[in-house]
Design an enzyme around this catalytic site. Structure first.
Site, mmCIF file in Angstrom:
data_model
loop_
_atom_site.group_PDB
_atom_site.id
_atom_site.type_symbol
_atom_site.label_atom_id
_atom_site.label_comp_id
_atom_site.label_asym_id
_atom_site.label_seq_id
_atom_site.Cartn_x
_atom_site.Cartn_y
_atom_site.Cartn_z
ATOM 1 C CG ASP A 170 -8.291 -4.168 -2.815
ATOM 2 O OD1 ASP A 170 -7.494 -3.227 -2.865
ATOM 3 O OD2 ASP A 170 -9.518 -4.023 -2.959
ATOM 4 C CG HIS B 177 -2.051 0.956 1.112
ATOM 5 N ND1 HIS B 177 -1.940 2.311 1.344
ATOM 6 C CD2 HIS B 177 -3.323 0.744 0.743
ATOM 7 C CE1 HIS B 177 -3.121 2.878 1.138
ATOM 8 N NE2 HIS B 177 -3.973 1.953 0.773
HETATM 9 C C1 SDX Z 1 -6.193 0.219 -2.901
HETATM 10 O O1 SDX Z 1 -4.283 4.623 -2.044
HETATM 11 C C2 SDX Z 1 -5.276 4.084 -1.473
HETATM 12 O O2 SDX Z 1 -5.693 4.529 -0.401
HETATM 13 C C3 SDX Z 1 -5.917 2.948 -2.204
HETATM 14 C C4 SDX Z 1 -6.940 2.136 -1.429
HETATM 15 C C5 SDX Z 1 -8.187 2.945 -1.187
HETATM 16 O O3 SDX Z 1 -8.913 2.590 -0.253
HETATM 17 O O4 SDX Z 1 -8.478 3.851 -2.010
HETATM 18 O O5 SDX Z 1 -6.386 1.746 -0.188
HETATM 19 C C6 SDX Z 1 -7.347 0.889 -2.231
HETATM 20 O O6 SDX Z 1 -5.913 0.545 -4.031
HETATM 21 C C7 SDX Z 1 -5.357 -0.783 -2.151
HETATM 22 C C8 SDX Z 1 -4.136 -1.303 -2.977
HETATM 23 C C9 SDX Z 1 -4.608 -2.412 -3.922
HETATM 24 N N1 SDX Z 1 -3.544 -2.780 -4.881
HETATM 25 C C10 SDX Z 1 -2.933 -3.964 -4.831
HETATM 26 O O7 SDX Z 1 -3.095 -4.790 -3.938
HETATM 27 C C11 SDX Z 1 -2.018 -4.227 -6.017
HETATM 28 C C12 SDX Z 1 -0.673 -4.785 -5.503
HETATM 29 N N2 SDX Z 1 0.017 -3.731 -4.780
HETATM 30 C C13 SDX Z 1 1.029 -2.956 -5.524
HETATM 31 O O8 SDX Z 1 0.733 -2.735 -6.860
HETATM 32 C C14 SDX Z 1 1.543 -1.756 -4.726
HETATM 33 O O9 SDX Z 1 1.800 -2.193 -3.470
HETATM 34 C C15 SDX Z 1 0.703 -0.498 -4.637
HETATM 35 C C16 SDX Z 1 0.299 0.000 -5.970
HETATM 36 C C17 SDX Z 1 -0.510 -0.753 -3.809
HETATM 37 C C18 SDX Z 1 1.566 0.575 -3.935
HETATM 38 O O10 SDX Z 1 2.604 0.886 -4.784
HETATM 39 P P1 SDX Z 1 3.736 1.981 -4.357
HETATM 40 O O11 SDX Z 1 3.409 2.663 -3.088
HETATM 41 O O12 SDX Z 1 4.003 2.830 -5.550
HETATM 42 O O13 SDX Z 1 4.933 1.069 -3.989
HETATM 43 P P2 SDX Z 1 6.064 0.635 -5.004
HETATM 44 O O14 SDX Z 1 5.418 0.160 -6.278
HETATM 45 O O15 SDX Z 1 7.056 1.730 -5.090
HETATM 46 O O16 SDX Z 1 6.688 -0.644 -4.256
HETATM 47 C C19 SDX Z 1 7.738 -0.493 -3.318
HETATM 48 C C20 SDX Z 1 8.534 -1.812 -3.416
HETATM 49 C C21 SDX Z 1 8.956 -2.138 -4.857
HETATM 50 O O17 SDX Z 1 10.082 -2.972 -4.754
HETATM 51 P P3 SDX Z 1 11.575 -2.288 -4.928
HETATM 52 O O18 SDX Z 1 11.535 -1.526 -6.245
HETATM 53 O O19 SDX Z 1 11.739 -1.386 -3.728
HETATM 54 O O20 SDX Z 1 12.540 -3.468 -4.957
HETATM 55 O O21 SDX Z 1 7.668 -2.888 -3.019
HETATM 56 C C22 SDX Z 1 7.482 -3.779 -4.124
HETATM 57 C C23 SDX Z 1 7.841 -3.010 -5.378
HETATM 58 O O22 SDX Z 1 8.289 -3.895 -6.403
HETATM 59 N N3 SDX Z 1 6.064 -4.158 -4.116
HETATM 60 C C24 SDX Z 1 5.601 -5.393 -4.324
HETATM 61 C C25 SDX Z 1 4.208 -5.309 -4.169
HETATM 62 N N4 SDX Z 1 3.862 -4.037 -3.880
HETATM 63 C C26 SDX Z 1 5.012 -3.330 -3.854
HETATM 64 N N5 SDX Z 1 6.242 -6.561 -4.633
HETATM 65 C C27 SDX Z 1 5.441 -7.650 -4.780
HETATM 66 N N6 SDX Z 1 4.076 -7.656 -4.646
HETATM 67 C C28 SDX Z 1 3.439 -6.502 -4.333
HETATM 68 N N7 SDX Z 1 2.119 -6.488 -4.188
#
Ligand code: SDX
Length: 427
Positions: free
Chosen positions: A373, A316
């Site tokens: 989710d 998140h």
């Molecule tokens: C919602 O914003 C809100 O408030 C949204 C929400 C709401 O109520 O409106 O809460 C609802 O959208 C919840 C989130 C649902 N999405 C998912 O579950 C999809 C999977 N999650 C990811 O796509 C991700 O975690 C996000 C999009 C939710 C957050 O992305 P960020 O904050 O931009 O984080 P990032 O992509 O920069 O990740 C940081 C690190 C990265 O690794 P490094 O580059 O540091 O090596 O964490 C890793 C990412 O690769 N990472 C994951 C991951 N999520 C982040 N690795 C594996 N699986 C994951 N799910």
């Protein structure tokens, strides 16, 4: 040392600039850089707005480190366990929980406004049966703007509230109609004798005449625990500060477009699997993993920087602790498991993913916890709701949050059209 001022030193020109620090009632302070470009000729650079406050708001507060969420100052745990979704809608729109009289009047108004103009029924027929309900829902809300053109000329809070009540009431009907169109079965009209949430479940499941019968589709009398579970899910999804879809809603509000197309834009933004579409993707991913034995291999893929596979329902932007909503849903899931005999292979796979990820250095070091989710999909599956309807259910819950933020934007005298700049690196 000057209080509440930050100083910026530009070592190229040797100039220094001072900017006020604005303090909120909770959470991080902000550096007011509204004069930065005028002073320095430079922009800030913050793709994805990870360090940017886009507005001032009194609606929702999140503390990502503590895993805390409050609507109008009230903790989500209290609202989800002691109040109905309708109470939460009233709170978000008005700033206080309703008393008994206010609750009854609000409930009655929403029941009467749940019906759609007959002209809208034809819109659904224009869509192919296999249209995703999110596409139909976004289009139907845009079409609603053509039936209520007067909402382009609103001037006062009473008109804002009527516009908001109308859409909150109609969203479950639109979502249920989109679903029934996808099955090619007749629409079930809203029933004003039913509560907001029971009415939605009935419009989804009932046979013509509003009857429930045991059948091969598994339709049976709606259980009170199912209504309570879905009502809790609506409450947990009601608002969430300046997330991606709310930012889109405020952006469309800033151009002066019709409020319903701002909400329709929010629906479109929510559909993405990185945002509200994640709940549907969680179940699709569990089905793809297929068995508990396959989990470790997929966890390794999620950790592999060269593999764009991500664990849906994990991570998140704000929560670097357990999403408080996920904690509440986890308890609800355990309760449902007993009441509804919810113990499927999908649940076993989900539990294995949770146990493995929560003890793995990759996820721990990146503060990746299950989010809302991850559990919503499993609970909605137990309520016999098809995964294509998971994000429309997120829409039903979030509509009041989008509208509350829309109204707050309109009432904020400092609001401006959203128009960020860029770092140009082209020819
Ligand atoms: C919602 O914003 C809100 O408030 C949204 C929400 C709401 O109520 O409106 O809460 C609802 O959208 C919840 C989130 C649902 N999405 C998912 O579950 C999809 C999977 N999650 C990811 O796509 C991700 O975690 C996000 C999009 C939710 C957050 O992305 P960020 O904050 O931009 O984080 P990032 O992509 O920069 O990740 C940081 C690190 C990265 O690794 P490094 O580059 O540091 O090596 O964490 C890793 C990412 O690769 N990472 C994951 C991951 N999520 C982040 N690795 C594996 N699986 C994951 N799910």
């Amino acid at each position: 040392m000057k209080k509440n001022i930050v100083t910026l030193v530009d070592h190229n020109s040797g100039k220094t600039y001072e900017y006020p620090v604005l303090e909120g009632t909770r959470g991080p302070s902000v550096i007011d850089i509204r004069n930065l470009f005028k002073d320095t000729g430079m922009f800030t650079y913050d793709p994805g707005y990870t360090s940017t406050a886009s507005c001032e708001s009194k609606i929702t507060f999140i503390d990502g480190a503590k895993g805390e969420l409050r609507y109008r100052g009230i903790p989500i745990e209290e609202l989800a366990t002691k109040h109905s979704y309708l109470d939460t809608c009233y709170l978000l729109l008005n700033g206080t929980l309703p008393d008994h009289v206010e609750h009854k009047a609000f409930d009655l108004e929403l029941r009467h406004r749940a019906f759609l103009h007959e002209g809208l029924h034809n819109l659904f027929k224009a869509f192919p049966d296999n249209a995703h309900p999110m596409a139909t829902l976004s289009a139907a809300v845009t079409a609603l703007a053509s039936f209520y053109h007067e909402h382009l000329e609103m001037e006062n809070e009473a008109e804002f509230k009527e516009m908001a009540h109308r859409l909150i009431a109609k969203m479950p009907t639109l979502a249920a109609f989109a679903y029934r169109h996808s099955l090619g079965i007749p629409f079930i009209q809203p029933d004003i004798d039913l509560s907001f949430t029971k009415n939605f479940l009935t419009m989804m499941r009932a046979y013509p005449g509003g009857k429930m019968h045991l059948s091969m589709l598994g339709h049976e009398e709606i259980k009170e625990i199912e209504v309570r579970a879905l009502d809790t899910i609506f409450t947990l999804h009601a608002d969430h500060e300046q997330n991606a879809s709310t930012t889109v809603v405020r952006g469309v509000a800033s151009t002066g477009a019709h409020p319903y197309v701002a909400i329709s834009s929010g629906i479109a933004a929510l559909w993405g699997r990185a945002h509200g579409g994640a709940n549907e993707s969680v179940i699709a991913q569990l089905e793809m993993i297929g068995s508990v034995e396959n989990v470790d291999a997929f966890i390794e893929r999620a950790k592999d920087p060269d593999d764009n596979f991500r664990l849906m329902g994990f991570g998140h932007r704000v929560y670097k602790n357990f999403d408080p909503r996920a904690r509440i849903l986890k308890e609800l899931q355990d309760e449902l498991r007993i009441e509804l005999g919810l113990d499927s292979e999908l649940m076993a796979i989900a539990r294995k993913i949770e146990e493995t990820a929560l003890s793995d250095e990759y996820f721990i070091s990146r503060n990746l916890y299950p989010n809302i989710d991850f559990y919503t999909g499993i609970i909605l599956t137990a309520l016999k709701i098809p995964k294509s309807m998971f994000t429309p259910i997120f829409v039903i819950g979030r509509t009041v949050g989008w509208l509350s933020q829309w109204i707050e934007f309109k009432q904020d005298p400092t609001s401006k059209i959203a128009r960020p700049r860029q770092l140009y690196t082209g020819e």
